[in-house]
Scaffold this active site. Structure first.
Site, PDB file in Angstrom:
ATOM      1  N   TYR A 161      -0.580  63.437  37.364  1.00 20.09           N
ATOM      2  CA  TYR A 161      -0.617  64.418  38.445  1.00 20.09           C
ATOM      3  C   TYR A 161      -1.717  65.439  38.081  1.00 20.09           C
ATOM      4  O   TYR A 161      -1.442  66.562  37.719  1.00 20.09           O
ATOM      5  CB  TYR A 161       0.751  65.093  38.495  1.00 20.09           C
ATOM      6  N   ARG A 180       6.366  85.598  40.895  1.00 16.66           N
ATOM      7  CA  ARG A 180       5.755  86.897  40.561  1.00 16.66           C
ATOM      8  C   ARG A 180       6.582  88.055  41.076  1.00 16.66           C
ATOM      9  O   ARG A 180       7.062  87.993  42.206  1.00 16.66           O
ATOM     10  CB  ARG A 180       4.390  87.036  41.235  1.00 16.66           C
ATOM     11  N   ARG A 203       4.917  74.168  38.456  1.00 14.49           N
ATOM     12  CA  ARG A 203       3.535  74.350  38.931  1.00 14.49           C
ATOM     13  C   ARG A 203       3.384  75.635  39.737  1.00 14.49           C
ATOM     14  O   ARG A 203       2.296  76.174  39.846  1.00 14.49           O
ATOM     15  CB  ARG A 203       3.133  73.184  39.852  1.00 14.49           C
ATOM     16  N   ARG A 252       4.020  57.983  45.474  1.00 15.79           N
ATOM     17  CA  ARG A 252       4.494  58.562  46.713  1.00 15.79           C
ATOM     18  C   ARG A 252       3.335  58.506  47.698  1.00 15.79           C
ATOM     19  O   ARG A 252       2.196  58.839  47.335  1.00 15.79           O
ATOM     20  CB  ARG A 252       4.924  60.017  46.431  1.00 15.79           C
ATOM     21  N   GLU A 268       1.061  66.713  57.645  1.00 19.03           N
ATOM     22  CA  GLU A 268       1.135  65.818  56.483  1.00 19.03           C
ATOM     23  C   GLU A 268       2.560  65.305  56.338  1.00 19.03           C
ATOM     24  O   GLU A 268       3.474  66.090  56.077  1.00 19.03           O
ATOM     25  CB  GLU A 268       0.711  66.629  55.247  1.00 19.03           C
ATOM     26  N   ASP A 301      -4.951  67.915  38.610  1.00 19.81           N
ATOM     27  CA  ASP A 301      -5.709  68.709  39.572  1.00 19.81           C
ATOM     28  C   ASP A 301      -7.198  68.399  39.379  1.00 19.81           C
ATOM     29  O   ASP A 301      -7.598  67.809  38.376  1.00 19.81           O
ATOM     30  CB  ASP A 301      -5.454  70.209  39.351  1.00 19.81           C
ATOM     31  N   ARG A 361       3.655  69.715  55.515  1.00 18.70           N
ATOM     32  CA  ARG A 361       2.647  70.768  55.664  1.00 18.70           C
ATOM     33  C   ARG A 361       1.877  70.579  56.952  1.00 18.70           C
ATOM     34  O   ARG A 361       1.721  69.454  57.421  1.00 18.70           O
ATOM     35  CB  ARG A 361       1.608  70.687  54.529  1.00 18.70           C
TER      36      ARG A 361
HETATM   37  P1  FAD Z   1      -9.597  59.618  43.298  1.00 22.16           P
HETATM   38  O1  FAD Z   1     -10.106  60.815  44.013  1.00 22.16           O
HETATM   39  O2  FAD Z   1      -8.383  58.956  43.828  1.00 22.16           O
HETATM   40  O3  FAD Z   1     -10.781  58.545  43.223  1.00 22.16           O
HETATM   41  C1  FAD Z   1     -10.592  57.211  42.839  1.00 22.16           C
HETATM   42  C2  FAD Z   1     -11.519  56.362  43.684  1.00 22.16           C
HETATM   43  O4  FAD Z   1     -11.510  55.026  43.178  1.00 22.16           O
HETATM   44  C3  FAD Z   1     -11.104  56.278  45.142  1.00 22.16           C
HETATM   45  O5  FAD Z   1     -12.180  56.608  45.972  1.00 22.16           O
HETATM   46  C4  FAD Z   1     -10.689  54.829  45.309  1.00 22.16           C
HETATM   47  O6  FAD Z   1     -10.955  54.306  46.599  1.00 22.16           O
HETATM   48  C5  FAD Z   1     -11.542  54.131  44.260  1.00 22.16           C
HETATM   49  N1  FAD Z   1     -11.006  52.856  43.797  1.00 22.16           N
HETATM   50  C6  FAD Z   1      -9.766  52.599  43.357  1.00 22.16           C
HETATM   51  N2  FAD Z   1      -9.635  51.301  43.022  1.00 22.16           N
HETATM   52  C7  FAD Z   1     -10.841  50.724  43.250  1.00 22.16           C
HETATM   53  C8  FAD Z   1     -11.322  49.399  43.118  1.00 22.16           C
HETATM   54  N3  FAD Z   1     -10.550  48.419  42.689  1.00 22.16           N
HETATM   55  N4  FAD Z   1     -12.622  49.152  43.444  1.00 22.16           N
HETATM   56  C9  FAD Z   1     -13.427  50.142  43.906  1.00 22.16           C
HETATM   57  N5  FAD Z   1     -12.995  51.414  44.060  1.00 22.16           N
HETATM   58  C10 FAD Z   1     -11.729  51.697  43.740  1.00 22.16           C
HETATM   59  N6  FAD Z   1      -6.267  69.044  43.179  1.00 22.16           N
HETATM   60  C11 FAD Z   1      -6.629  70.340  43.136  1.00 22.16           C
HETATM   61  O7  FAD Z   1      -7.231  70.780  42.145  1.00 22.16           O
HETATM   62  N7  FAD Z   1      -6.366  71.188  44.193  1.00 22.16           N
HETATM   63  C12 FAD Z   1      -5.723  70.762  45.315  1.00 22.16           C
HETATM   64  O8  FAD Z   1      -5.515  71.554  46.247  1.00 22.16           O
HETATM   65  C13 FAD Z   1      -5.316  69.397  45.383  1.00 22.16           C
HETATM   66  N8  FAD Z   1      -4.678  68.941  46.464  1.00 22.16           N
HETATM   67  C14 FAD Z   1      -4.280  67.632  46.508  1.00 22.16           C
HETATM   68  C15 FAD Z   1      -3.617  67.174  47.631  1.00 22.16           C
HETATM   69  C16 FAD Z   1      -3.196  65.866  47.711  1.00 22.16           C
HETATM   70  C17 FAD Z   1      -2.478  65.374  48.934  1.00 22.16           C
HETATM   71  C18 FAD Z   1      -3.441  64.973  46.615  1.00 22.16           C
HETATM   72  C19 FAD Z   1      -2.980  63.546  46.657  1.00 22.16           C
HETATM   73  C20 FAD Z   1      -4.114  65.416  45.482  1.00 22.16           C
HETATM   74  C21 FAD Z   1      -4.541  66.750  45.418  1.00 22.16           C
HETATM   75  N9  FAD Z   1      -5.257  67.223  44.319  1.00 22.16           N
HETATM   76  C22 FAD Z   1      -5.613  68.548  44.273  1.00 22.16           C
HETATM   77  C23 FAD Z   1      -5.626  66.330  43.198  1.00 22.16           C
HETATM   78  C24 FAD Z   1      -7.051  65.733  43.362  1.00 22.16           C
HETATM   79  O9  FAD Z   1      -7.112  64.970  44.545  1.00 22.16           O
HETATM   80  C25 FAD Z   1      -7.367  64.838  42.164  1.00 22.16           C
HETATM   81  O10 FAD Z   1      -7.244  65.550  40.968  1.00 22.16           O
HETATM   82  C26 FAD Z   1      -8.770  64.206  42.175  1.00 22.16           C
HETATM   83  O11 FAD Z   1      -9.264  63.951  43.441  1.00 22.16           O
HETATM   84  C27 FAD Z   1      -8.712  62.917  41.375  1.00 22.16           C
HETATM   85  O12 FAD Z   1      -9.978  62.311  41.234  1.00 22.16           O
HETATM   86  P2  FAD Z   1     -10.072  60.825  40.683  1.00 22.16           P
HETATM   87  O13 FAD Z   1     -11.500  60.492  40.606  1.00 22.16           O
HETATM   88  O14 FAD Z   1      -9.238  60.681  39.466  1.00 22.16           O
HETATM   89  O15 FAD Z   1      -9.304  59.940  41.784  1.00 22.16           O
HETATM   90  N1  UDP Z   2       7.346  73.195  46.612  1.00 18.24           N
HETATM   91  C1  UDP Z   2       8.438  73.613  47.347  1.00 18.24           C
HETATM   92  N2  UDP Z   2       8.243  74.370  48.455  1.00 18.24           N
HETATM   93  C2  UDP Z   2       7.021  74.737  48.880  1.00 18.24           C
HETATM   94  C3  UDP Z   2       5.900  74.308  48.132  1.00 18.24           C
HETATM   95  C4  UDP Z   2       6.094  73.536  47.008  1.00 18.24           C
HETATM   96  O1  UDP Z   2       9.567  73.288  46.998  1.00 18.24           O
HETATM   97  O2  UDP Z   2       6.903  75.420  49.910  1.00 18.24           O
HETATM   98  C5  UDP Z   2       7.586  72.359  45.421  1.00 18.24           C
HETATM   99  C6  UDP Z   2       7.520  70.853  45.732  1.00 18.24           C
HETATM  100  O3  UDP Z   2       8.463  70.213  44.908  1.00 18.24           O
HETATM  101  C7  UDP Z   2       6.135  70.467  45.276  1.00 18.24           C
HETATM  102  C8  UDP Z   2       5.950  71.379  44.066  1.00 18.24           C
HETATM  103  O4  UDP Z   2       6.605  72.598  44.434  1.00 18.24           O
HETATM  104  O5  UDP Z   2       6.059  69.093  44.946  1.00 18.24           O
HETATM  105  C9  UDP Z   2       4.515  71.646  43.688  1.00 18.24           C
HETATM  106  O6  UDP Z   2       3.868  72.224  44.802  1.00 18.24           O
HETATM  107  P1  UDP Z   2       2.316  72.116  44.999  1.00 18.24           P
HETATM  108  O7  UDP Z   2       1.932  72.954  46.147  1.00 18.24           O
HETATM  109  O8  UDP Z   2       1.647  72.358  43.693  1.00 18.24           O
HETATM  110  O9  UDP Z   2       2.181  70.577  45.410  1.00 18.24           O
HETATM  111  P2  UDP Z   2       0.892  69.677  45.697  1.00 18.24           P
HETATM  112  O10 UDP Z   2      -0.199  70.570  46.190  1.00 18.24           O
HETATM  113  O11 UDP Z   2       0.569  69.019  44.419  1.00 18.24           O
HETATM  114  O12 UDP Z   2       1.374  68.746  46.738  1.00 18.24           O
END
Ligand code: FAD
Ligand code: UDP
Length: 367
Positions: free
Chosen positions: A346, A174, A170, A247, A298, A348, A278
């Site tokens: 996983y 560069r 991911r 996780r 985090e 985005d 983080r």
């Molecule tokens: P969710 O956002 O999880 O929505 C699902 C919803 O369903 C939730 O509100 C939940 O409460 C609800 N739900 C579940 N079960 C039920 C039930 N039984 N009844 C009623 N409601 C229910 N993506 C990026 O592009 N850039 C980023 O920088 C990025 N950072 C991230 C950082 C973290 C820590 C995480 C975990 C993810 C990150 N993502 C990022 C990914 C991004 O969060 C997801 O792609 C996106 O939010 C997923 O949307 P979704 O609707 O599939 O799921």
């Molecule tokens: N990663 C790492 N060091 C860093 C940042 C990321 O080893 O400083 C690795 C780690 O395994 C992570 C993966 O790269 O799960 C993907 O990173 P990303 O920032 O895309 O993770 P996310 O935003 O999905 O948590």
């Protein structure tokens, strides 16, 4: 009576509902949290929007998706350039000429490439089979040891030798002095925050929060022609084939009486000993100038049933189990499964939006 009952108000549910409403379908959204938006939801404190479920930076190379989200909200020009902190030594991310030059004192891309090639040869890796081998073969042992191993093992709670190579793919590598974390063409944070996007998508759609569909399924049986389910797929089927693993994460947020705490929105702690991965200083996502700040640490955490499921754990056992649940899902009448929890992916944000649009179009073209 509704045409669609949407379970979950994250990006998948909100986009799907919006598309259906646009063509005159009647939708009801159920959300078990006390707010809409899923994991992109932000909580506002004194004018600073806190990314409550982890830092979210929108980035995509898909022009259609960029134009789609820009209909609802304008984006700022934030570019994610996190800094890695290894025991007080700071390195630019993603792995680029700034990182290589700080790590080895190299000056040219040729010198950096030679250094990496030398370390790859010494490690004797020809065909990388896991995350450790993949990382060493991409950027050498020094960067693997200081910037990847500790962070990754904390993040996933597993050894890098037990993790799939794709997780590290991911990240860009560069040979230019470019600290932009993403290779994508479009990037930014919604002006006013992600809630503006979600509220615009759900505008005019009936939403009920604090309703857990899996607990109240009987009451909602038959209220719609179709159910769109975006919650965990194993939970939908009452874990009848076993539990998928996730996780977890834990967040600790504090208000600090200083204008600028760490000088960057995202600082990664890449050593093994610091218990968090983080530290997020939210104001920098939106170029805030308040005299105080909010910082969230985090912490990766083991996941237990009942806790928020953040990341799917992509190993063979879970992939096989998911495939069996997906077979059950395919047999479920008038039910669409979508999003990161229902598809155990996983994803985005741009992928989730693209997938919701695709599934909505498939349904509409079928009608
Ligand atoms: P969710 O956002 O999880 O929505 C699902 C919803 O369903 C939730 O509100 C939940 O409460 C609800 N739900 C579940 N079960 C039920 C039930 N039984 N009844 C009623 N409601 C229910 N993506 C990026 O592009 N850039 C980023 O920088 C990025 N950072 C991230 C950082 C973290 C820590 C995480 C975990 C993810 C990150 N993502 C990022 C990914 C991004 O969060 C997801 O792609 C996106 O939010 C997923 O949307 P979704 O609707 O599939 O799921
Ligand atoms: N990663 C790492 N060091 C860093 C940042 C990321 O080893 O400083 C690795 C780690 O395994 C992570 C993966 O790269 O799960 C993907 O990173 P990303 O920032 O895309 O993770 P996310 O935003 O999905 O948590």
């Amino acid at each position: 009576m509704y045409d669609y009952l949407l379970v979950g108000s994250g990006l998948f549910g909100a986009v799907f509902a919006h598309e259906m409403k646009k063509v005159g379908k009647k939708c009801l959204v159920l959300e078990r949290r006390d707010h809409v938006g899923g994991n992109v939801y932000c909580e506002e404190k004194e004018g600073i929007r806190i990314h409550k479920y982890g830092a979210h930076i929108f980035h995509t190379s898909n022009k259609k998706i960029w134009e789609y989200v820009n209909q609802f909200v304008e984006f700022n020009n934030y570019v994610n350039s996190p800094v890695a902190n290894y025991k007080g030594e700071l390195y630019n991310l993603p792995f680029n000429m700034n990182t290589f030059s700080k790590m080895w004192g190299v000056v040219t891309p040729k010198q950096a490439a030679e250094k990496i090639e030398q370390q790859r040869k010494e490690a004797g890796i020809t065909n990388p089979k896991n995350l450790e081998e993949q990382a060493i073969s991409l950027i050498g042992t020094d960067i693997y040891t200081k910037l990847i191993k500790g962070y990754t093992e904390k993040q996933w709670g597993r050894s890098c030798t037990e993790l799939p190579a794709f997780i590290i793919q991911r990240l860009p590598v560069r040979y230019t002095f470019d600290n932009n974390y993403f290779n994508d063409r479009y990037q930014g944070i919604p002006i006013g925050g992600y809630n503006v996007l979600i509220n615009a998508l759900l505008d005019g759609i009936e939403v009920r929060t604090c309703v857990d569909y899996n607990k109240e399924r009987k009451e909602y049986a038959g209220v719609s022609k179709t159910v769109v389910y975006t919650g965990p797929i194993d939970e939908y089927f009452n874990y009848q084939l076993g539990r998928l693993e996730y996780r977890g994460l834990r967040f600790e947020t504090e208000r600090l009486e200083e204008e600028n705490h760490q000088g960057v929105a995202v600082m990664n702690y890449t050593d093994q000993e610091t218990p968090y991965t983080r530290s997020i200083e939210h104001k920098h996502f939106e170029f805030g100038i308040q005299p105080f700040t909010y910082v969230t640490k985090e912490y990766p955490a083991d996941w237990k049933p009942g806790k928020e499921a953040y990341y799917p754990v992509n190993n063979e056992r879970n992939q096989e189990l998911y495939a069996q649940y997906a077979k059950l899902a395919a047999k479920e009448k008038n039910t669409i499964f979508g999003g990161r929890l229902a598809e155990y992916k996983y994803y985005d944000m741009d992928d989730v939006i693209a997938s919701a649009l695709e599934k909505a179009n498939a349904v509409l073209n079928h009608c």
